[in-house]
Write an enzyme that holds these catalytic residues in place. Structure first.
Site, PDB file in Angstrom:
ATOM      1  N   ASP A  28       7.626   9.785   2.190  1.00 11.56           N
ATOM      2  CA  ASP A  28       8.563  10.755   1.333  1.00 11.56           C
ATOM      3  C   ASP A  28       7.879  11.452   0.243  1.00 11.56           C
ATOM      4  O   ASP A  28       6.530  11.010   0.044  1.00 11.56           O
ATOM      5  CB  ASP A  28       9.641   9.926   0.808  1.00 11.56           C
ATOM      6  CG  ASP A  28      10.572   9.071   1.427  1.00 11.56           C
ATOM      7  OD1 ASP A  28      10.752   9.581   2.624  1.00 11.56           O
ATOM      8  OD2 ASP A  28      11.115   8.265   1.278  1.00 11.56           O
ATOM      9  N   TYR A  60       3.686  -2.493   1.612  1.00 11.55           N
ATOM     10  CA  TYR A  60       4.348  -1.345   0.565  1.00 11.55           C
ATOM     11  C   TYR A  60       4.030  -2.050  -0.766  1.00 11.55           C
ATOM     12  O   TYR A  60       4.586  -3.072  -0.987  1.00 11.55           O
ATOM     13  CB  TYR A  60       5.520  -0.907   1.109  1.00 11.55           C
ATOM     14  CG  TYR A  60       5.427  -0.229   2.167  1.00 11.55           C
ATOM     15  CD1 TYR A  60       5.538   1.157   2.247  1.00 11.55           C
ATOM     16  CD2 TYR A  60       5.960  -0.869   3.532  1.00 11.55           C
ATOM     17  CE1 TYR A  60       5.620   1.824   3.532  1.00 11.55           C
ATOM     18  CE2 TYR A  60       6.026  -0.319   4.651  1.00 11.55           C
ATOM     19  CZ  TYR A  60       6.028   1.067   4.646  1.00 11.55           C
ATOM     20  OH  TYR A  60       5.824   1.847   5.986  1.00 11.55           O
TER      21      TYR A  60
END
Length: 244
Positions: free
Chosen positions: A107, A166
């Site tokens: 993103d 992540y």
């Protein structure tokens, strides 16, 4: 938010992108010419590779603050678009011939320390040292190719992934530290770390993530069941001295 993938990865930005310092004369961002070839089209074209095609693996680190994620978009700058522009200048190949593919779509604002990607060429390189230096010389200072190596024909940056890591950072204070503003989400409400750790353990294990797929893009992977190995919630205390 911040991502640091292993072995492959892979969180807005101004509508007008400011110029960035570079180590080598580089085309301005606004002049980058990315075609409309999508990631899915690239994946399909990879199946039609000629026997004489050579494949190259990249490990890329980038500060994603000013980019609209990894994958090409028509209206805004992305990491893929800029890496492709550097590759086209070095290889003299068109984007449709390079077929650059990343391990995953990220993103706007996402950072990566080890985003794996691959591209192809119809010719071989005896040495990659010069290509590596040329890439980092053409790229802006917020994108760096950490590694470049040859890859076997069966390797695919997206489908050969074994795992990803992540990191999501939250700055939990009344006033946001300006030095962390691009790398952490700001929450002014006191977080209950113990409750967050208890909730995190429910995510560990195999789960079906079909509900998270982008139905407007028909972006469903062959197997939506993923295994989360670890979900750790770590609290860090910053000590700041105000002595004058």
């Amino acid at each position: 938010m911040n991502t640091a993938p292993s072995p492959a990865s892979a969180t807005g930005i101004p509508s007008v992108l400011p110029s960035a310092p570079v180590e080598y004369p580089c085309l301005p961002i606004s002049s980058y010419n990315c075609s409309n070839l999508t990631g899915d089209q690239q994946d399909n074209d990879m199946k039609k590779l000629k026997p004489s095609t050579y494949k190259w693996r990249l490990v890329i680190a980038y500060d994603g603050t000013r980019f609209s994620g990894w994958q090409y978009q028509q209206s805004t700058p992305t990491v893929q678009c800029i890496v492709e522009e550097a590759l086209t200048r070095i290889t003299k190949l068109e984007r449709k011939d390079l077929l650059l593919v990343g391990a995953g779509r990220t993103d706007a604002g996402v950072h990566a320390w080890g985003q794996v990607a691959h591209f192809i060429t119809p010719f071989n390189y005896d040495s990659l040292e010069g290509v590596h230096k040329a890439l980092n010389g053409l790229l802006p200072s917020d994108i760096r190719v950490r590694e470049i190596s040859s890859a076997v024909p069966e390797f695919h940056a997206r489908f050969s992934v074994k795992s990803k890591i992540y990191h999501y950072k939250i700055y939990n204070d009344t006033i946001m530290d300006p030095f962390h503003r691009n790398y952490a989400h700001h929450s002014i409400y006191k977080l209950n770390v113990a409750a967050m750790r208890d909730a995190a353990r429910h995510f560990v294990g195999k789960h079906d993530f079909s509900a998270f797929a982008n139905t407007s893009r028909n972006d469903r992977v062959p197997n939506p069941v993923k295994n989360i190995f670890h979900f750790n919630v770590n609290e860090m205390v910053l000590f700041i001295s105000n002595n004058v």
